[in-house]
Scaffold this motif. Structure first.
Motif, mmCIF file in Angstrom:
data_model
loop_
_atom_site.group_PDB
_atom_site.id
_atom_site.type_symbol
_atom_site.label_atom_id
_atom_site.label_comp_id
_atom_site.label_asym_id
_atom_site.label_seq_id
_atom_site.Cartn_x
_atom_site.Cartn_y
_atom_site.Cartn_z
ATOM 1 N N THR A 167 0.817 -1.226 0.000
ATOM 2 C CA THR A 167 0.000 0.000 0.000
ATOM 3 C C THR A 167 0.844 1.266 0.000
ATOM 4 O OG1 THR A 167 -0.122 -0.043 2.417
ATOM 5 C CG2 THR A 167 -1.889 -1.145 1.188
ATOM 6 N N GLU A 168 2.160 1.132 0.018
ATOM 7 C CA GLU A 168 3.055 2.310 0.057
ATOM 8 C C GLU A 168 4.113 2.123 -1.014
ATOM 9 O OE1 GLU A 168 3.970 6.007 2.229
ATOM 10 O OE2 GLU A 168 2.390 4.542 2.556
ATOM 11 N N SER A 169 4.471 3.204 -1.699
ATOM 12 C CA SER A 169 5.467 3.095 -2.760
ATOM 13 C C SER A 169 6.878 3.122 -2.171
ATOM 14 C CB SER A 169 5.307 4.253 -3.742
ATOM 15 O OG SER A 169 5.666 5.480 -3.117
ATOM 16 N N GLY A 170 7.800 2.539 -2.916
ATOM 17 C CA GLY A 170 9.205 2.554 -2.489
ATOM 18 C C GLY A 170 9.784 3.949 -2.506
ATOM 19 N N LEU A 171 9.234 4.850 -3.356
ATOM 20 C CA LEU A 171 9.727 6.218 -3.430
ATOM 21 C C LEU A 171 9.507 6.963 -2.116
ATOM 22 C CD1 LEU A 171 10.944 8.478 -5.142
ATOM 23 C CD2 LEU A 171 8.611 9.052 -5.906
ATOM 24 N N GLN A 172 8.353 6.746 -1.527
ATOM 25 C CA GLN A 172 8.080 7.418 -0.255
ATOM 26 C C GLN A 172 8.993 6.894 0.851
ATOM 27 O OE1 GLN A 172 3.794 6.888 0.205
ATOM 28 N NE2 GLN A 172 3.505 9.070 -0.234
ATOM 29 N N VAL A 173 9.233 5.592 0.859
ATOM 30 C CA VAL A 173 10.156 5.021 1.846
ATOM 31 C C VAL A 173 11.546 5.622 1.672
ATOM 32 C CG1 VAL A 173 11.301 2.903 2.611
ATOM 33 C CG2 VAL A 173 8.864 2.881 2.057
ATOM 34 N N GLN A 174 11.960 5.749 0.412
ATOM 35 C CA GLN A 174 13.274 6.324 0.138
ATOM 36 C C GLN A 174 13.330 7.790 0.584
ATOM 37 O OE1 GLN A 174 14.399 6.231 -3.959
ATOM 38 N NE2 GLN A 174 16.571 6.540 -3.542
ATOM 39 N N ARG A 175 12.251 8.521 0.346
ATOM 40 C CA ARG A 175 12.216 9.940 0.740
ATOM 41 C C ARG A 175 12.313 10.080 2.256
ATOM 42 N NH1 ARG A 175 10.056 14.844 -1.171
ATOM 43 N NH2 ARG A 175 10.895 16.427 0.246
ATOM 44 N N PHE A 176 11.586 9.232 2.978
ATOM 45 C CA PHE A 176 11.682 9.276 4.447
ATOM 46 C C PHE A 176 13.086 8.903 4.926
ATOM 47 C CE2 PHE A 176 6.909 8.755 4.614
ATOM 48 C CZ PHE A 176 6.685 9.996 5.171
ATOM 49 N N THR A 177 13.707 7.955 4.243
ATOM 50 C CA THR A 177 15.071 7.557 4.620
ATOM 51 C C THR A 177 16.046 8.709 4.436
ATOM 52 O OG1 THR A 177 14.587 5.267 3.949
ATOM 53 C CG2 THR A 177 16.901 5.879 4.183
ATOM 54 N N VAL A 178 15.907 9.414 3.298
ATOM 55 C CA VAL A 178 16.766 10.584 3.053
ATOM 56 C C VAL A 178 16.543 11.647 4.114
ATOM 57 C CG1 VAL A 178 17.193 12.497 1.451
ATOM 58 C CG2 VAL A 178 16.946 10.165 0.573
ATOM 59 N N GLU A 179 15.279 11.932 4.436
ATOM 60 C CA GLU A 179 14.985 12.952 5.444
ATOM 61 C C GLU A 179 15.517 12.559 6.810
ATOM 62 O OE1 GLU A 179 13.613 16.028 5.172
ATOM 63 O OE2 GLU A 179 13.882 15.651 3.040
ATOM 64 N N LYS A 180 15.401 11.300 7.139
ATOM 65 C CA LYS A 180 15.910 10.835 8.430
ATOM 66 C C LYS A 180 17.413 11.040 8.519
ATOM 67 C CE LYS A 180 16.327 6.821 11.470
ATOM 68 N NZ LYS A 180 16.026 5.388 11.682
ATOM 69 N N ASN A 181 18.121 10.692 7.455
ATOM 70 C CA ASN A 181 19.572 10.850 7.466
ATOM 71 C C ASN A 181 19.986 12.318 7.469
ATOM 72 O OD1 ASN A 181 21.195 8.136 7.151
ATOM 73 N ND2 ASN A 181 19.325 7.881 5.953
ATOM 74 N N ARG A 182 19.190 13.142 6.780
ATOM 75 C CA ARG A 182 19.494 14.577 6.819
ATOM 76 C C ARG A 182 19.336 15.138 8.220
ATOM 77 N NH1 ARG A 182 16.854 19.392 6.458
ATOM 78 N NH2 ARG A 182 14.800 18.419 6.254
ATOM 79 N N TYR A 183 18.223 14.821 8.871
ATOM 80 C CA TYR A 183 18.016 15.292 10.237
ATOM 81 C C TYR A 183 19.061 14.698 11.188
ATOM 82 C CZ TYR A 183 13.582 17.666 9.392
ATOM 83 O OH TYR A 183 12.625 18.544 8.963
ATOM 84 N N LEU A 184 19.455 13.467 10.950
ATOM 85 C CA LEU A 184 20.454 12.834 11.805
ATOM 86 C C LEU A 184 21.798 13.531 11.663
ATOM 87 C CD1 LEU A 184 21.052 10.539 13.777
ATOM 88 C CD2 LEU A 184 21.601 9.083 11.815
ATOM 89 N N ARG A 185 22.152 13.882 10.436
ATOM 90 C CA ARG A 185 23.421 14.591 10.228
ATOM 91 C C ARG A 185 23.397 15.954 10.917
ATOM 92 N NH1 ARG A 185 25.021 18.446 6.868
ATOM 93 N NH2 ARG A 185 23.061 18.374 5.696
ATOM 94 N N GLU A 186 22.315 16.695 10.748
ATOM 95 C CA GLU A 186 22.210 18.015 11.381
ATOM 96 C C GLU A 186 22.179 17.881 12.902
ATOM 97 O OE1 GLU A 186 18.784 19.822 9.713
ATOM 98 O OE2 GLU A 186 19.674 20.090 7.714
ATOM 99 N N ARG A 187 21.500 16.858 13.372
ATOM 100 C CA ARG A 187 21.429 16.619 14.817
ATOM 101 C C ARG A 187 22.822 16.334 15.381
ATOM 102 N NH1 ARG A 187 22.935 12.816 18.712
ATOM 103 N NH2 ARG A 187 21.427 12.813 20.416
ATOM 104 N N ASN A 188 23.613 15.530 14.659
ATOM 105 C CA ASN A 188 24.964 15.203 15.125
ATOM 106 C C ASN A 188 25.881 16.422 15.103
ATOM 107 O OD1 ASN A 188 24.200 12.550 15.500
ATOM 108 N ND2 ASN A 188 25.003 11.838 13.544
ATOM 109 N N GLU A 189 25.679 17.302 14.117
ATOM 110 C CA GLU A 189 26.458 18.544 14.085
ATOM 111 C C GLU A 189 26.146 19.416 15.297
ATOM 112 O OE1 GLU A 189 25.606 20.342 10.369
ATOM 113 O OE2 GLU A 189 26.893 18.989 9.197
ATOM 114 N N VAL A 190 24.864 19.487 15.644
ATOM 115 C CA VAL A 190 24.462 20.249 16.831
ATOM 116 C C VAL A 190 25.084 19.638 18.084
ATOM 117 C CG1 VAL A 190 22.500 20.930 18.287
ATOM 118 C CG2 VAL A 190 22.327 21.074 15.796
#
Length: 417
Positions: A167-190
């Motif tokens: 019921t969910e496309s792989g594109l959305q999963v990939q987009r959430f994965t990218v966003e998670k890693n982006r927030y994780l990188r910024e969080r680690n910088e903080v």
């Protein structure tokens, strides 16, 4: 043997809570200032510099250090031996009062060193407070990123489950994965930035004997408007700034030094007083004196240098008064602007419930992927900005308090009583 084991266990259970309590503390702003006053090596360096200046001032003073001499002569005139012994004390005398001027100049220089130290110490305390506010901001910003990561992680897990169900496309999963890693990188910088600021703050408030010291800051930094107007603060700063008073005293000290050098044009009188004893039984007191003839050196070089130093400090004094006037103007305006911005931010406060609402709306199908990501970014940016403005306001207030010689917080404290 059993008894010793019980004792060991008892000591371990007693020691562990004490260690946890000793190594992790929640410090208020007053706590870090008090710890700075007790342990700071930076403060110790400033105090040693004060002592160095006071030692140099002490060295300039005049002291009565007479010269004691003993002369013994043994002469052989034919068959008769002749001995003569002289005991003598010599003391230069400055006839125009230079010792009094030197001592007065030295006392003013010593007092100026004390006042300079007071201002340097207040600047260090301002630095400690600013680091505290910066650490407070980064600590709260880290919490904001943790909250955003928690939402993104929950939605990513849900998306992966839906993908397996078809019921969910792989594109959305990939987009959430990218966003998670982006927030994780910024969080680690903080987090790394917070560690650096924390280390700077710790270096100013812990003693060399303390190891593994960990701390947190209090949850709230109160924001209150200042109670004084700009002109009052300028006048107070000009009257009470210890660094300005130090320059004034140093100008007076150098003015006295200039007078000393002018009077040194005339040479000192050297007075000798002694006692002579001869082998033929003759004895008596010896009185004499001497004076240098200033044929070539009339101290013109030292006079020129002393005059230049005196005028230089007087000019610095005028410039410092203008600088203080401008400093108060700029710092006061910055505080006012930040307070207005903080008030504006309070009109539409953000809370963690906004993030949870966006997550629920997405999972219920009321939010699209883009809307969820926009809501998350808006929360992170908005909440971080709220904390940033609060920290900036505190830092601006600390600066204004320092350049007005403590007027801000003395007024605030008085108004609260």
């Amino acid at each position: 043997m059993n008894s010793s084991k019980w004792w060991i266990l008892f000591l371990v259970f007693l020691w562990v809570p004490l260690q946890v309590h000793a190594q992790s503390q929640t410090l208020s702003l007053e706590d870090v200032v008090e710890r700075f006053k007790q342990h700071s090596l930076q403060q110790e360096l400033a105090e040693l510099e004060k002592l160095r200046k006071q030692g140099a001032a002490q060295q300039y003073k005049s002291y009565m250090n007479p010269e004691v001499s003993i002369f013994s002569e043994q002469l052989n005139a034919g068959t008769l031996d002749y001995d003569e012994t002289t005991y003598q004390i010599s003391q230069p005398i400055e006839l125009l009062g230079q010792p009094f001027l030197r001592n007065k100049s030295a006392n003013k220089s010593s007092e100026a060193a004390e006042l300079s130290y007071e201002y340097d110490r207040s600047a260090l305390i301002q630095q400690v407070k600013s680091l505290y506010a910066e650490y407070w901001f980064l600590q709260h910003k880290l919490q904001v990123y943790d909250q955003a990561l928690e939402v993104i992680s929950q939605v990513l897990t849900s998306a992966k489950d839906r993908q397996e169900e078809g019921t969910e496309s792989g594109l959305q999963v990939q987009r959430f994965t990218v966003e998670k890693n982006r927030y994780l990188r910024e969080r680690n910088e903080v987090e790394l930035e917070m560690m650096q600021v924390g280390n700077q703050l710790a270096s100013m408030i812990i003693s060399s004997e303390e190891s593994g010291f960990e701390f947190q800051v209090e949850a709230d930094l109160p924001v209150e408007p200042i109670m004084e107007d700009s002109e009052t603060l300028k006048q107070y700063a000009l009257e009470h700034r210890s660094d300005l008073q130090a320059i004034e005293l140093e100008a007076e000290a150098l003015g006295l030094k200039y007078k000393v050098e002018e009077r040194e044009r005339l040479p000192d009188l050297k007075v000798n007083f002694g006692y002579k004893n001869q082998s033929d039984g003759s004895e008596g007191f010896v009185i004499g004196g001497g004076i240098q003839l200033p044929i070539f050196n009339r101290n013109s070089g030292s006079i020129t240098m002393a005059e230049a130093e005196h005028r230089s400090v007087e000019t610095s004094l005028q410039l410092q008064r203008r600088t203080i006037h401008d400093q108060v103007d700029v710092a006061y305006r910055r505080v006012q602007n930040l307070y207005a911005q903080w008030q504006e931010m309070q009109q539409n406060p953000l809370s963690a419930e906004m993030l949870e609402t966006a997550r629920s709306a997405y999972q219920e199908g009321r939010y699209s992927l883009v809307e969820l990501l926009d809501a998350t970014k808006a929360y992170v940016d908005g909440r971080s900005l709220q904390y940033r403005i609060t920290a900036d306001y505190q830092q601006a207030l600390f600066t204004l308090d320092t350049i007005t010689s403590g007027k801000i917080f003395s007024t605030q404290n008085t108004s609260e009583q």
